[in-house]
Design an enzyme around this catalytic site. Structure first.
Site, PDB file in Angstrom:
ATOM      1  N   HIS A 181      68.558  17.048  42.228  1.00 24.33           N
ATOM      2  CA  HIS A 181      67.324  16.585  42.963  1.00 24.33           C
ATOM      3  C   HIS A 181      66.196  17.145  42.559  1.00 24.33           C
ATOM      4  O   HIS A 181      65.090  17.168  43.090  1.00 24.33           O
ATOM      5  CB  HIS A 181      67.611  16.574  44.570  1.00 24.33           C
ATOM      6  CG  HIS A 181      68.516  15.946  45.189  1.00 24.33           C
ATOM      7  ND1 HIS A 181      69.460  16.537  46.055  1.00 24.33           N
ATOM      8  CD2 HIS A 181      69.186  14.689  44.834  1.00 24.33           C
ATOM      9  CE1 HIS A 181      70.120  15.694  46.634  1.00 24.33           C
ATOM     10  NE2 HIS A 181      70.258  14.555  45.884  1.00 24.33           N
ATOM     11  N   ARG A 242      80.192  14.598  51.269  1.00 20.21           N
ATOM     12  CA  ARG A 242      80.421  15.765  50.329  1.00 20.21           C
ATOM     13  C   ARG A 242      80.618  17.122  51.421  1.00 20.21           C
ATOM     14  O   ARG A 242      79.801  17.033  52.246  1.00 20.21           O
ATOM     15  CB  ARG A 242      79.545  15.925  49.306  1.00 20.21           C
ATOM     16  CG  ARG A 242      79.304  15.024  48.335  1.00 20.21           C
ATOM     17  CD  ARG A 242      78.376  15.491  47.088  1.00 20.21           C
ATOM     18  NE  ARG A 242      77.891  14.400  46.499  1.00 20.21           N
ATOM     19  CZ  ARG A 242      76.736  13.985  46.005  1.00 20.21           C
ATOM     20  NH1 ARG A 242      75.617  14.790  46.335  1.00 20.21           N
ATOM     21  NH2 ARG A 242      76.415  12.885  45.276  1.00 20.21           N
TER      22      ARG A 242
END
Ligand code: AMP
Length: 422
Positions: A181, A242
Site C-alpha cells: 500500500h 487475512r
C-alpha cells in the site's frame, strides 16, 4: 498531458484516464473475468456520466486494453479525439523487491527486474507484466511507467525490515519485511502535510490504510519508518479475510496437523480475519450489524480490529518519538464513522482530542479531531491512481526520448494552430 493509469490483476483491469492539466479524471472503468466466460466491462465517461456496461469477450489482457482504448476515443463514451493525445501509461506493480526504491520508466531492464522479483509476488507481478506488455503491443510508441506498492517502504531501516530469523535467509532468499500500500501511504501522508501547512520533513504521521486489506505505517520526515504488512500482505492487523500477525508456531502446528502449504496459505489469506473470527462476513459493515444483534463472535472480530489499530498507533508513536497526525483512509478508514471513534477513544493521553461532530463524514477530506488537538486526526480519501499519474508524468517529462516526443507534439500543435489561423 493525458495519462492512462492501469491496475492489472490476473483476470481484471482497472483504469483511469487523467488529464494532468488540473489533475482531472476524464474516464474510468473496470474489466473483469478476462480469459473466462462472462468477461465484462464497465466504463464511465466522467463528464456527462455516460456509462457503458456490457459483457464482451476478452480472451487476454491485450483484447481488453484494445477495447479500453477504443472506448476512450468512442464518439459517445470517449474523451479523446484520437489516441495520439495519450502521453503515457502508468502501471501499478505490486512488488519491486529491493531493487526498485522508486517508480521507473519501462525499459527491457526494468521488465527483467520485475520478472526477477516475481517469486515474491507470484500472483500479482505476472498480471502487472501482462498489462504492460499488452500496452506495448497495442501502442508500441507510448512510454510506460511502473509504480510499485513496495517502493515507499524501501526507506525502512534494517531494524524494521529484518525478521529475527537467521540472517542468511535475508541474504539468500530475500526474506524480509517489504510492506505494501506504499502509494497510498505516500499520498495521504503528503496530503496530510499539505493540510497542516507544514513541510513533511518536520512531521511524524501515522497513516492507517484500512480496507479489505489493511496496513498502518509510521511516516517520519516523509519516509516510511515501519509498516504493519511484511514479507507479504498477510501480516499486520486482521483484515477482511487475512489473518494479520500470528505466532509462527501456529503455522508449524497446522503443518504438523497435516495441512500443506497451499491449505495454510488459503486459511491465512482467504478464511481468516473478520470473516474467520465472526463467521459472518469479511465486510466490516456486515460484522458491525451482526455485533449489534449481540453476535459475540462478530463483536469480538470488530473489537480485535479496533484494538489492533489502536495498539499500532501507540507503538508507532513510541517508535517515532511522538506523533503529529493520524490519518484514516481506504474503505473502512474513510467510511467507518463508529469505527474511527472507537479507535480514537482513550487516546487523549497521546494528545488526541477527538471531535465526534467533525467525525460524521464518509469519504471526505476532513479534520476529525478538534482544531486545537495537539495530535491532528484526518480522514483523507486515498488516490493511488493520481499518485501513479503524477509519477508517470514526472518520469516521462524527465526522459530524453519522451521529451522529444512531447516537443514534437507541441510543434505539431503550433503548426496546426498556425494552419488553422491561416
Ligand atoms: P476497500 O478495500 O478500501 O475498498 O474497503 C472495503 C471495506 O470497507 C469493506 O469491506 C467494508 O468493510 C469497509 N466499509 C465500506 N463502507 C463502510 C462503512 N460505511 N462502515 C464501515 N466499513 C465500511
Amino acid at each position: 498531458m493525458k495519462i492512462l493509469v492501469l491496475n492489472c490483476g490476473s483476470s481484471s483491469l482497472k483504469y483511469q484516464l487523467v488529464d494532468m492539466d488540473g489533475e482531472k479524471l476524464l474516464a474510468k472503468g473496470l474489466v473483469e473475468r478476462i480469459g473466462m466466460a462472462g468477461s465484462h466491462i464497465k466504463h464511465t465517461k466522467v463528464a456527462g456520466k455516460e456509462k457503458f456496461d456490457k459483457d464482451v469477450s476478452f480472451p487476454t489482457h491485450t483484447e481488453a486494453i484494445k477495447f479500453v482504448l477504443d472506448m476512450l476515443v468512442d464518439k459517445k463514451f470517449g474523451v479523446l479525439k484520437n489516441l495520439s493525445e495519450l502521453s503515457a501509461a502508468g502501471h501499478r506493480v505490486v512488488h519491486g523487491g529491493e531493487d526498485f526504491t522508486e517508480s521507473a520508466l519501462v525499459t527491457p531492464k526494468v521488465l527483467e527486474g520485475i520478472r526477477k522479483v516475481t517469486p515474491l509476488a507470484p500472483l500479482h507481478n505476472p498480471a502487472n507484466l501482462q498489462g504492460i506488455e499488452a500496452v506495448q503491443k497495442v501502442l508500441p510508441d507510448l512510454p510506460n511507467v511502473v509504480v510499485f506498492d513496495t517502493s515507499f517502504h524501501q526507506t525502512m531501516p534494517a531494524t524494521s525490515y529484518l525478521y529475527g530469523i537467521p540472517y542468511e535467509f535475508y541474504k539468500k532468499e530475500k526474506i524480509r519485511r517489504y510492506g505494501f500500500h506504499g502509494t497510498s501511504h505516500k499520498y495521504v501522508s503528503q496530503r496530510c502535510a499539505e493540510l497542516l501547512g507544514k513541510p513533511i520533513k518536520e512531521l511524524r504521521i501515522i497513516t492507517c490504510h484500512l480496507g479489505n486489506g489493511s496496513s498502518i505505517t509510521a511516516v517520519k520526515k516523509g519516509k516510511s519508518l515501519d509498516t504493519t504488512m511484511g514479507y507479504s500482505p498477510t501480516a499486520g492487523v486482521i483484515m477482511g479475510t487475512r489473518s494479520g500477525d500470528v505466532d509462527p508456531a501456529v503455522l508449524i502446528q497446522l503443518a504438523s496437523l497435516g495441512y500443506d502449504a497451499d491449505k495454510i496459505n488459503e486459511i491465512c489469506n482467504k478464511k481468516s480475519g473478520l470473516l474467520g473470527i465472526s463467521g459472518v462476513s469479511s465486510d466490516l459493515r456486515d460484522v458491525e450489524e451482526a455485533a449489534e444483534d449481540n453476535n459475540w463472535r462478530a463483536e469480538t472480530a470488530q473489537n480485535m480490529l479496533i484494538y489492533e489499530v489502536k495498539k499500532y498507533i501507540g507503538a508507532y508513536a513510541a517508535a517515532m518519538g511522538g506523533v503529529d497526525a493520524i490519518v484514516f483512509t481506504a474503505g473502512i478508514g474513510e467510511n467507518g464513522i463508529a469505527f474511527r471513534e472507537k479507535v480514537c477513544k482513550d487516546l487523549e493521553f497521546l494528545g488526541v482530542k477527538f471531535d465526534k461532530n467533525n467525525n460524521k463524514v464518509r469519504g471526505e477530506e476532513v479534520l476529525i479531531s478538534k482544531k486545537r488537538s495537539p495530535v491532528k486526526v484526518f480522514v483523507i480519501p486515498t488516490n493511488e491512481e493520481l499518485m501513479i499519474a503524477r509519477d508517470t508524468q514526472r518520469l516521462v517529462l524527465g526522459s530524453a526520448p519522451a521529451k522529444k516526443a512531447a516537443a514534437k507534439k507541441t510543434t505539431a500543435k503550433r503548426t496546426a494552430k498556425k494552419t488553422a489561423a491561416k
